[in-house]
Design a protein around this motif. Structure first.
Motif, PDB file in Angstrom:
ATOM      1  N   VAL A   1       0.842  -1.207   0.000  1.00 46.40           N
ATOM      2  CA  VAL A   1       0.000   0.000   0.000  1.00 46.40           C
ATOM      3  C   VAL A   1       0.873   1.252   0.000  1.00 46.40           C
ATOM      4  O   VAL A   1       0.551   2.239  -0.667  1.00 46.40           O
ATOM      5  N   ARG A   2       1.988   1.222   0.729  1.00 47.94           N
ATOM      6  CA  ARG A   2       2.918   2.355   0.677  1.00 47.94           C
ATOM      7  C   ARG A   2       3.345   2.633  -0.764  1.00 47.94           C
ATOM      8  O   ARG A   2       3.354   3.777  -1.216  1.00 47.94           O
ATOM      9  N   GLU A   3       3.734   1.559  -1.455  1.00 45.17           N
ATOM     10  CA  GLU A   3       4.200   1.746  -2.826  1.00 45.17           C
ATOM     11  C   GLU A   3       3.086   2.284  -3.719  1.00 45.17           C
ATOM     12  O   GLU A   3       3.301   3.210  -4.508  1.00 45.17           O
ATOM     13  N   ALA A   4       1.881   1.710  -3.586  1.00 44.89           N
ATOM     14  CA  ALA A   4       0.759   2.165  -4.407  1.00 44.89           C
ATOM     15  C   ALA A   4       0.373   3.599  -4.094  1.00 44.89           C
ATOM     16  O   ALA A   4      -0.092   4.334  -4.968  1.00 44.89           O
ATOM     17  N   SER A   5       0.577   4.014  -2.841  1.00 47.53           N
ATOM     18  CA  SER A   5       0.153   5.359  -2.444  1.00 47.53           C
ATOM     19  C   SER A   5       1.010   6.455  -3.059  1.00 47.53           C
ATOM     20  O   SER A   5       0.685   7.639  -2.936  1.00 47.53           O
ATOM     21  N   SER A   6       2.096   6.080  -3.737  1.00 47.63           N
ATOM     22  CA  SER A   6       2.887   7.103  -4.433  1.00 47.63           C
ATOM     23  C   SER A   6       2.077   7.768  -5.548  1.00 47.63           C
ATOM     24  O   SER A   6       2.438   8.844  -6.030  1.00 47.63           O
ATOM     25  N   LEU A   7       0.967   7.135  -5.941  1.00 45.96           N
ATOM     26  CA  LEU A   7       0.106   7.702  -6.978  1.00 45.96           C
ATOM     27  C   LEU A   7      -0.852   8.761  -6.439  1.00 45.96           C
ATOM     28  O   LEU A   7      -1.491   9.473  -7.215  1.00 45.96           O
TER      29      LEU A   7
ATOM     30  N   ILE B   1      -2.830   1.240   8.633  1.00 50.79           N
ATOM     31  CA  ILE B   1      -2.948   0.395   7.456  1.00 50.79           C
ATOM     32  C   ILE B   1      -2.574  -1.031   7.863  1.00 50.79           C
ATOM     33  O   ILE B   1      -1.444  -1.287   8.290  1.00 50.79           O
ATOM     34  N   GLY B   2      -3.567  -1.952   7.752  1.00 49.76           N
ATOM     35  CA  GLY B   2      -3.304  -3.341   8.131  1.00 49.76           C
ATOM     36  C   GLY B   2      -2.766  -4.145   6.985  1.00 49.76           C
ATOM     37  O   GLY B   2      -2.615  -3.647   5.870  1.00 49.76           O
ATOM     38  N   GLY B   3      -2.498  -5.441   7.293  1.00 50.83           N
ATOM     39  CA  GLY B   3      -2.890  -6.126   8.502  1.00 50.83           C
ATOM     40  C   GLY B   3      -4.316  -6.651   8.431  1.00 50.83           C
ATOM     41  O   GLY B   3      -5.144  -6.230   7.647  1.00 50.83           O
ATOM     42  N   ASP B   4      -4.568  -7.693   9.257  1.00 47.32           N
ATOM     43  CA  ASP B   4      -5.932  -8.223   9.324  1.00 47.32           C
ATOM     44  C   ASP B   4      -6.764  -7.421  10.312  1.00 47.32           C
ATOM     45  O   ASP B   4      -6.259  -6.525  10.996  1.00 47.32           O
ATOM     46  N   HIS B   5      -8.069  -7.742  10.396  1.00 51.43           N
ATOM     47  CA  HIS B   5      -9.001  -6.840  11.081  1.00 51.43           C
ATOM     48  C   HIS B   5      -8.902  -6.886  12.595  1.00 51.43           C
ATOM     49  O   HIS B   5      -9.493  -6.037  13.276  1.00 51.43           O
TER      50      HIS B   5
ATOM     51  N   LEU C   1     -14.451  12.439  13.765  1.00 48.64           N
ATOM     52  CA  LEU C   1     -13.644  11.238  13.576  1.00 48.64           C
ATOM     53  C   LEU C   1     -12.301  11.411  14.274  1.00 48.64           C
ATOM     54  O   LEU C   1     -11.594  12.397  14.055  1.00 48.64           O
ATOM     55  N   VAL C   2     -11.932  10.428  15.099  1.00 48.40           N
ATOM     56  CA  VAL C   2     -10.690  10.521  15.876  1.00 48.40           C
ATOM     57  C   VAL C   2      -9.661   9.472  15.465  1.00 48.40           C
ATOM     58  O   VAL C   2      -8.589   9.376  16.073  1.00 48.40           O
ATOM     59  N   GLY C   3      -9.959   8.694  14.454  1.00 53.97           N
ATOM     60  CA  GLY C   3      -9.023   7.692  13.964  1.00 53.97           C
ATOM     61  C   GLY C   3      -9.688   6.846  12.904  1.00 53.97           C
ATOM     62  O   GLY C   3     -10.912   6.871  12.740  1.00 53.97           O
ATOM     63  N   ALA C   4      -8.858   6.103  12.157  1.00 51.23           N
ATOM     64  CA  ALA C   4      -9.395   5.264  11.092  1.00 51.23           C
ATOM     65  C   ALA C   4      -8.376   4.198  10.727  1.00 51.23           C
ATOM     66  O   ALA C   4      -7.182   4.310  11.032  1.00 51.23           O
ATOM     67  N   ASP C   5      -8.857   3.156  10.070  1.00 50.75           N
ATOM     68  CA  ASP C   5      -7.953   2.160   9.505  1.00 50.75           C
ATOM     69  C   ASP C   5      -8.511   1.609   8.200  1.00 50.75           C
ATOM     70  O   ASP C   5      -9.710   1.707   7.918  1.00 50.75           O
ATOM     71  N   MET C   6      -7.605   1.078   7.387  1.00 53.00           N
ATOM     72  CA  MET C   6      -7.945   0.345   6.173  1.00 53.00           C
ATOM     73  C   MET C   6      -7.206  -0.987   6.266  1.00 53.00           C
ATOM     74  O   MET C   6      -5.987  -1.005   6.436  1.00 53.00           O
ATOM     75  N   VAL C   7      -7.938  -2.095   6.173  1.00 47.83           N
ATOM     76  CA  VAL C   7      -7.347  -3.394   6.474  1.00 47.83           C
ATOM     77  C   VAL C   7      -7.633  -4.434   5.391  1.00 47.83           C
ATOM     78  O   VAL C   7      -8.463  -4.226   4.510  1.00 47.83           O
ATOM     79  N   GLU C   8      -6.917  -5.553   5.534  1.00 51.59           N
ATOM     80  CA  GLU C   8      -7.147  -6.808   4.808  1.00 51.59           C
ATOM     81  C   GLU C   8      -6.693  -6.812   3.339  1.00 51.59           C
ATOM     82  O   GLU C   8      -7.155  -7.629   2.553  1.00 51.59           O
ATOM     83  N   VAL C   9      -5.753  -5.933   2.963  1.00 59.22           N
ATOM     84  CA  VAL C   9      -5.130  -6.042   1.646  1.00 59.22           C
ATOM     85  C   VAL C   9      -4.052  -7.129   1.730  1.00 59.22           C
ATOM     86  O   VAL C   9      -3.147  -7.060   2.569  1.00 59.22           O
TER      87      VAL C   9
ATOM     88  N   ALA D   1      -4.021  -3.204  -3.832  1.00 55.93           N
ATOM     89  CA  ALA D   1      -3.273  -2.234  -3.029  1.00 55.93           C
ATOM     90  C   ALA D   1      -3.557  -0.810  -3.481  1.00 55.93           C
ATOM     91  O   ALA D   1      -3.628   0.110  -2.657  1.00 55.93           O
ATOM     92  N   LEU D   2      -3.739  -0.608  -4.782  1.00 52.70           N
ATOM     93  CA  LEU D   2      -4.081   0.727  -5.282  1.00 52.70           C
ATOM     94  C   LEU D   2      -5.448   1.151  -4.762  1.00 52.70           C
ATOM     95  O   LEU D   2      -5.631   2.304  -4.343  1.00 52.70           O
ATOM     96  N   VAL D   3      -6.410   0.232  -4.772  1.00 51.81           N
ATOM     97  CA  VAL D   3      -7.728   0.542  -4.203  1.00 51.81           C
ATOM     98  C   VAL D   3      -7.571   0.894  -2.723  1.00 51.81           C
ATOM     99  O   VAL D   3      -8.131   1.881  -2.239  1.00 51.81           O
ATOM    100  N   GLY D   4      -6.789   0.084  -2.005  1.00 52.96           N
ATOM    101  CA  GLY D   4      -6.586   0.343  -0.582  1.00 52.96           C
ATOM    102  C   GLY D   4      -5.920   1.679  -0.318  1.00 52.96           C
ATOM    103  O   GLY D   4      -6.309   2.418   0.597  1.00 52.96           O
ATOM    104  N   ALA D   5      -4.910   2.026  -1.115  1.00 51.63           N
ATOM    105  CA  ALA D   5      -4.230   3.305  -0.950  1.00 51.63           C
ATOM    106  C   ALA D   5      -5.176   4.462  -1.240  1.00 51.63           C
ATOM    107  O   ALA D   5      -5.137   5.503  -0.562  1.00 51.63           O
ATOM    108  N   SER D   6      -6.036   4.288  -2.236  1.00 46.09           N
ATOM    109  CA  SER D   6      -7.000   5.340  -2.583  1.00 46.09           C
ATOM    110  C   SER D   6      -8.000   5.547  -1.456  1.00 46.09           C
ATOM    111  O   SER D   6      -8.337   6.687  -1.106  1.00 46.09           O
TER     112      SER D   6
END
Length: 346
Positions: A79-85, A140-144, A296-304, A315-320
């Motif tokens: 996801v780090r790599e995909a987030s360069s977009l 950014i996970g990681g499982d849930h 909102l005080v926090g968030a996560d995106m998981v399970e990629v 991963a691109l969907v997750g980064a977006s």
């Protein structure tokens, strides 16, 4: 010289911090070059974050609580790599998160890949340190299972959380494999039992697919959780789901968790427990963007899970989605600061 030294030791102003913590420009260093960080942001050690940044993006590379197909331990790296977009301004909402908040990548939580309980303690300790220091976490996970210790860390300061939970599965199961209570299918039951999650301010959106037992849904409904399953979303529409969710969580502190398997595997196949009939990637953007101006005080995106989609598309969907969550958190935090400033003036 003393005067210059004093200036060097003075805390940075908000404007200076915003100028410092900007993504590396693709016009200066090409997007395919440089060290991979989330959104091409500067890296900052977690111990340096309090008082320095507003939002920390942290990776949690753990899949030791996964019960089916593994691989999400590799999610943060891809996801780090995909987030360069990702760029600077949200095209759909025109939110410019880096103009609102100082943001940085604080690396990965040092998980223990063979010990679930030890890993949960480590996650809770790091997120608690950040939150107690006034830093908003985007994980950014990681499982849930990672959502469980994060909720514990946030609730220690803010009280029981409200929750917006976008997922194919309710993750309110009780036990797996002979009494195992800590799996990626149980985090929200554990959080409710611990009193860190308020089930009457919790909404689940997009639930579908199959269950091991009807108790999983019945237990959730008995606690007061509002389930807007995919059939209801299809029947009544995303604007309805957003309005209903906003009514439930209100304006008290709320956490946002987004499981990539809420999106149909046609768009995001790289996940451990895919379920057909989910959101398109476009619908997911519409849904997430509907939750602006909440507390909102926090968030996560998981399970990629990168091994399950070597194209990198998931991963691109997750980064977006992570960028959309960052926009929500930055706007929410800026609004809280503005409100506090007005109150102090009065």
């Amino acid at each position: 010289m003393a005067q210059n030294l004093k200036k060097m030791n003075e805390p940075a102003t908000r404007e200076q911090r915003l100028e410092t913590y900007q993504p590396l420009s693709g016009m200066v260093v090409p997007r395919f070059a440089g060290i991979s960080t989330f959104m091409r942001l500067p890296y900052l050690a977690p111990t340096q974050a309090p008082g320095e940044i507003d939002i920390a993006i942290l990776g949690i590379p753990f899949d030791g609580a996964t019960t089916n197909r593994p691989g999400t331990r590799l999610g943060p790296r891809q996801v780090r790599e995909a987030s360069s977009l990702m760029r600077l301004v949200n095209y759909g909402t025109l939110v410019a998160p880096y103009d609102l908040c100082a943001c940085a990548d604080v690396g990965d939580v040092p998980v223990n890949p063979i010990d679930v309980q030890d890993t949960l303690r480590r996650i809770e300790a790091e997120v608690s340190y950040l939150h107690q220091g006034g830093v908003t976490p985007l994980s950014i996970g990681g499982d849930h299972i990672i959502s469980y210790p994060i909720l514990r860390a946030l609730a220690a300061k803010s009280g029981p959380m409200g929750l917006i939970h976008v997922d194919a599965h309710s993750d309110t199961g009780d036990t797996y494999f002979g009494g195992q209570k800590l799996t990626h299918g149980t985090p929200f039951r554990r959080a409710i039992e611990d009193g860190v999650l308020d089930p009457k301010r919790m909404v689940q959106i997009g639930i579908r697919g199959h269950m091991y037992a009807a108790d999983e849904r019945e237990w959730a409904l008995d606690q007061g959780i509002r389930i807007i399953d995919m059939e209801e979303v299809v029947e009544k529409g995303i604007p309805y789901a957003v309005a209903e969710s906003r009514r439930i969580v209100g304006m008290d502190p709320t956490y946002f968790t987004f499981d990539i398997d809420s999106i149909d595997p046609a768009f995001a196949p790289g996940t451990g427990t895919p379920e057909i009939g989910g959101f398109t990637s476009r619908e997911a953007l519409q849904l997430v963007r509907g939750f602006r101006h909440l507390n909102l005080v926090g968030a996560d995106m998981v399970e990629v899970s990168p091994p399950l989609d070597q194209s990198g598309g998931t991963a691109l969907v997750g980064a977006s989605i992570a960028f959309e969550l960052l926009c929500l958190l930055a706007e929410a935090r800026a609004e809280r600061v503005s409100k506090e400033t007005r109150l102090n003036v009065v």
